[in-house]
Enzyme design. Structure first.
Site, PDB file in Angstrom:
ATOM      1  N   ILE A  27      17.667  12.265  41.098  1.00 51.68           N
ATOM      2  CA  ILE A  27      17.332  10.865  40.866  1.00 51.68           C
ATOM      3  C   ILE A  27      18.602  10.041  40.714  1.00 51.68           C
ATOM      4  O   ILE A  27      19.638  10.561  40.284  1.00 51.68           O
ATOM      5  CB  ILE A  27      16.423  10.738  39.612  1.00 51.68           C
ATOM      6  CG1 ILE A  27      15.936   9.302  39.409  1.00 51.68           C
ATOM      7  CG2 ILE A  27      17.080  11.309  38.374  1.00 51.68           C
ATOM      8  CD1 ILE A  27      14.843   9.155  38.361  1.00 51.68           C
ATOM      9  N   CYS A  28      18.509   8.767  41.078  1.00 46.60           N
ATOM     10  CA  CYS A  28      19.575   7.784  40.859  1.00 46.60           C
ATOM     11  C   CYS A  28      20.790   8.091  41.744  1.00 46.60           C
ATOM     12  O   CYS A  28      20.706   8.048  42.956  1.00 46.60           O
ATOM     13  CB  CYS A  28      19.921   7.735  39.371  1.00 46.60           C
ATOM     14  SG  CYS A  28      20.910   6.332  38.850  1.00 46.60           S
ATOM     15  N   ALA A  29      21.919   8.406  41.144  1.00 45.85           N
ATOM     16  CA  ALA A  29      23.120   8.737  41.910  1.00 45.85           C
ATOM     17  C   ALA A  29      23.163  10.212  42.325  1.00 45.85           C
ATOM     18  O   ALA A  29      23.944  10.594  43.183  1.00 45.85           O
ATOM     19  CB  ALA A  29      24.369   8.406  41.093  1.00 45.85           C
ATOM     20  N   TYR A  75      19.699   5.588  44.107  1.00 46.47           N
ATOM     21  CA  TYR A  75      20.101   4.304  43.542  1.00 46.47           C
ATOM     22  C   TYR A  75      20.730   3.490  44.675  1.00 46.47           C
ATOM     23  O   TYR A  75      21.500   4.032  45.477  1.00 46.47           O
ATOM     24  CB  TYR A  75      21.111   4.527  42.412  1.00 46.47           C
ATOM     25  CG  TYR A  75      21.372   3.284  41.601  1.00 46.47           C
ATOM     26  CD1 TYR A  75      20.516   2.922  40.575  1.00 46.47           C
ATOM     27  CD2 TYR A  75      22.455   2.463  41.896  1.00 46.47           C
ATOM     28  CE1 TYR A  75      20.748   1.768  39.837  1.00 46.47           C
ATOM     29  CE2 TYR A  75      22.685   1.312  41.168  1.00 46.47           C
ATOM     30  CZ  TYR A  75      21.821   0.969  40.137  1.00 46.47           C
ATOM     31  OH  TYR A  75      22.042  -0.175  39.418  1.00 46.47           O
TER      32      TYR A  75
END
Length: 184
Positions: free
Chosen positions: A101-103, A122
């Site tokens: 998730i995200c980066a 992200y």
């Protein structure tokens, strides 16, 4: 009972890490948090997380899923860690689920795990020029085969619930979600 490894690196996004661990444990899934080094991990907003163990202690264990929380510089630390790369490569060969998730989807992309797959991250983390073999989408959560990716802290609950569904089934996800009193 399915087992999940969640590596924790200094500078990880605490909202993502805690949401993942919490919801999976609510579903009665075994979650092992493992610090890249001994001792507590200071997350990106200063929250101190205490891993269950170290990555060295579990690096040779097989898990049903490996989940990478994002945040910076946490995701960068995961990407630079040779043990994390070896764990991901071994679990890919085993056919285990991998999620980020995200980066952190960049960690999977750098390892070639996202090649030929749809993924999200992200905004700005995965650039098409850097990863031309990855089909980038703006959806909150993407499941492509055994790989799951998500956008960021705001999608952490949807991401974690999707992981519950993959590991424990739709009925268990519904039970966990209803107990959270999430609006329909």
């Amino acid at each position: 009972m399915p087992s999940v490894l969640v590596p924790l690196a200094e500078g990880c996004e605490e909202l993502e890490a805690v949401t993942i661990v919490d919801l999976l444990r609510r579903a009665e899934i075994e979650v092992v948090t493992a610090g890249l080094a001994e001792g507590p991990v200071r997350a990106s907003r200063g929250t101190v997380l205490v891993p269950d163990t170290t990555l060295d202690a579990v690096k040779d264990r097989d898990f049903d899923m490996v989940v990478l929380p994002g945040g910076l510089p946490g995701a960068r630390h995961l990407e630079e860690d040779k043990r994390v790369r070896a764990i991901l490569e071994r679990h890919q060969r085993l056919g285990s689920y991998m999620a980020a998730i995200c980066a952190a989807p960049k960690v999977l992309a750098s390892a070639g795990i996202l090649d030929g797959r749809k993924a999200t991250s992200y905004p700005g983390t995965l650039k098409p020029a850097d990863f031309p073999k990855v089909e980038l989408l703006d959806a909150p959560v993407i499941v492509d085969g055994s790989v799951v990716t998500s956008r960021g802290p705001g999608t952490a609950m949807d991401f974690a619930l999707q992981l519950v569904e993959l590991l424990a089934g739709r009925e268990r996800r519904t039970q966990v979600e209803q107990a959270l009193v999430r609006p329909a």
